[in-house]
Design a protein around this motif. Structure first.
Motif, PDB file in Angstrom:
ATOM      1  N   ARG A  76     -24.430 -29.959  16.893  1.00 21.57           N
ATOM      2  CA  ARG A  76     -23.973 -31.117  17.662  1.00 21.57           C
ATOM      3  C   ARG A  76     -24.677 -31.208  19.012  1.00 21.57           C
ATOM      4  O   ARG A  76     -24.967 -32.294  19.496  1.00 21.57           O
ATOM      5  N   LEU A  77     -24.938 -30.037  19.624  1.00 17.96           N
ATOM      6  CA  LEU A  77     -25.609 -30.018  20.923  1.00 17.96           C
ATOM      7  C   LEU A  77     -27.128 -30.115  20.786  1.00 17.96           C
ATOM      8  O   LEU A  77     -27.823 -30.402  21.771  1.00 17.96           O
ATOM      9  N   ASP A  78     -27.619 -29.836  19.576  1.00 19.68           N
ATOM     10  CA  ASP A  78     -29.059 -29.826  19.291  1.00 19.68           C
ATOM     11  C   ASP A  78     -29.793 -28.804  20.153  1.00 19.68           C
ATOM     12  O   ASP A  78     -30.900 -29.048  20.645  1.00 19.68           O
ATOM     13  N   MET A  89     -22.211 -37.583  19.270  1.00 19.97           N
ATOM     14  CA  MET A  89     -21.869 -36.159  19.408  1.00 19.97           C
ATOM     15  C   MET A  89     -20.449 -36.030  19.951  1.00 19.97           C
ATOM     16  O   MET A  89     -20.096 -36.665  20.942  1.00 19.97           O
ATOM     17  N   THR A  97     -17.645 -33.047  20.893  1.00 18.69           N
ATOM     18  CA  THR A  97     -17.277 -31.641  21.035  1.00 18.69           C
ATOM     19  C   THR A  97     -15.825 -31.570  21.474  1.00 18.69           C
ATOM     20  O   THR A  97     -15.428 -32.212  22.443  1.00 18.69           O
ATOM     21  N   GLU A 125     -23.940 -25.726  17.649  1.00 20.47           N
ATOM     22  CA  GLU A 125     -25.346 -25.837  18.045  1.00 20.47           C
ATOM     23  C   GLU A 125     -25.973 -27.108  17.481  1.00 20.47           C
ATOM     24  O   GLU A 125     -26.801 -27.747  18.128  1.00 20.47           O
ATOM     25  N   TYR A 171     -24.302 -23.245  29.252  1.00 17.83           N
ATOM     26  CA  TYR A 171     -23.100 -23.823  28.631  1.00 17.83           C
ATOM     27  C   TYR A 171     -21.874 -22.957  28.903  1.00 17.83           C
ATOM     28  O   TYR A 171     -20.805 -23.454  29.272  1.00 17.83           O
ATOM     29  N   GLU A 198     -29.890 -21.849  27.446  1.00 15.66           N
ATOM     30  CA  GLU A 198     -28.969 -22.970  27.259  1.00 15.66           C
ATOM     31  C   GLU A 198     -27.548 -22.471  27.000  1.00 15.66           C
ATOM     32  O   GLU A 198     -26.576 -23.054  27.486  1.00 15.66           O
ATOM     33  N   LEU A 247     -27.706 -21.729  21.121  1.00 12.68           N
ATOM     34  CA  LEU A 247     -26.862 -21.112  22.137  1.00 12.68           C
ATOM     35  C   LEU A 247     -26.936 -19.597  22.112  1.00 12.68           C
ATOM     36  O   LEU A 247     -26.750 -18.946  23.148  1.00 12.68           O
TER      37      LEU A 247
END
Length: 304
Positions: A44-46, A1, A3, A42, A66, A62, A49
């Motif tokens: 990539r973060l799984d 991942m 970011t 979203e 974040y 979440e 948001l």
């Protein structure tokens, strides 16, 4: 991942916007591009948001976690960049300025253009809105605000003196007469400007030692200052507007100040910044520019 910093800045704008459409407008992107970028983040973060299917932008738990963690990260990066670039002596980086529609168009925009021309390595963005300033929902470096700050946690620097004054067109006063006491306004057709979250129809007079107020009413109201001034110029009622805005109309005889001997509370113009402990040199330089040039522009408009 993986970011990127751009992803963090992107989501900071999203989280500070009322809707995804508003975020797209602030970013200068199309709505589909914003939605695709958000979905990719979203993925990539799984995690989700933002809640889908709501009119207003609502963060998931979440997403809120974040978003709250972004500010110290990006503030620290911005402070580091400021310290590095300050060594060159040139102003660099970006500036986001927020202002009301009327003041932004008439005076802030020209002053920002001057400032940008003098500092070509700066990227300057002006956001204008008829909505009230909401520091917890907006991301800005400097907000130019009329009246007291809406949040006591903000730093403030007075840029220019100003008052709100009641006035009406000669045609209206010819038909209905001029009020002679503050209480007379309750019987007049008053045009209400819905410019903040307070009680718009409660017009205040006097000073700290002798405060007075009257509740007005009328058939017309708007959150756009130019619109309510236009209605007043057409003779449709009495309006309470900032002196900087109506003074040229009064000077030309298009509007007449009513109750001229009754004082009105100050509604000075301020520069507001976040009180985060570090003020970049470019922000300080811009505020100094506004403080030096805005009073002269307002005085010139009064004499025009």
């Amino acid at each position: 991942m993986k970011t990127s910093i751009d992803d963090l800045r992107f989501f900071q704008v999203v989280a500070a916007s009322e809707t995804l459409t508003a975020a797209a407008r602030r970013l200068g992107w199309s709505l589909p591009v914003v939605s695709k970028r958000l979905s990719a983040l979203e993925g990539r973060l799984d995690v989700r948001l933002v809640q889908r299917g709501t009119r207003r932008l609502v963060l998931t738990s979440e997403g809120a976690l974040y978003a709250n963690g972004l500010d110290p990260i990006l503030d620290g990066l911005r402070e580091l960049e400021d310290r590095v670039t300050d060594r060159s002596g040139e102003l660099r980086g970006s500036l986001t300025v927020q202002a009301t529609l009327g003041l932004g168009r008439a005076h802030v925009a020209p002053l920002l253009a001057e400032f940008a021309a003098a500092h070509p390595d700066l990227q300057v963005q002006l956001q204008t809105s008829a909505l009230p300033l909401r520091p917890h929902r907006s991301s800005f470096d400097v907000a130019v605000h009329v009246g007291g700050p809406p949040d006591s946690s903000l730093r403030m620097r007075r840029l220019a003196e100003n008052r709100r004054v009641p006035c009406a067109a000669p045609s209206y006063l010819d038909r209905y007469g001029a009020p002679t006491h503050v209480e007379d306004l309750a019987r007049h057709d008053c045009i209400v400007l819905r410019e903040n979250e307070g009680d718009y129809a409660l017009w205040r007079f006097g000073d700290a030692g002798d405060p007075r107020h009257v509740r007005v009413r009328g058939s017309l109201s708007s959150n756009d200052g130019d619109i309510v001034t236009g209605w007043a110029l057409e003779g449709r009622g009495v309006v309470m507007r900032s002196e900087w805005h109506v003074r040229p109309h009064i000077a030309r005889g298009e509007l007449v100040r009513v109750l001229p001997n009754v004082p009105t509370p100050a509604a000075d113009i301020y520069a507001l910044t976040e009180d985060d402990g570090h003020v970049p040199r470019r922000v300080t330089a811009l505020i100094e520019h506004l403080a030096a040039r805005l009073p002269g522009r307002l005085a010139q408009s009064r004499s025009s």
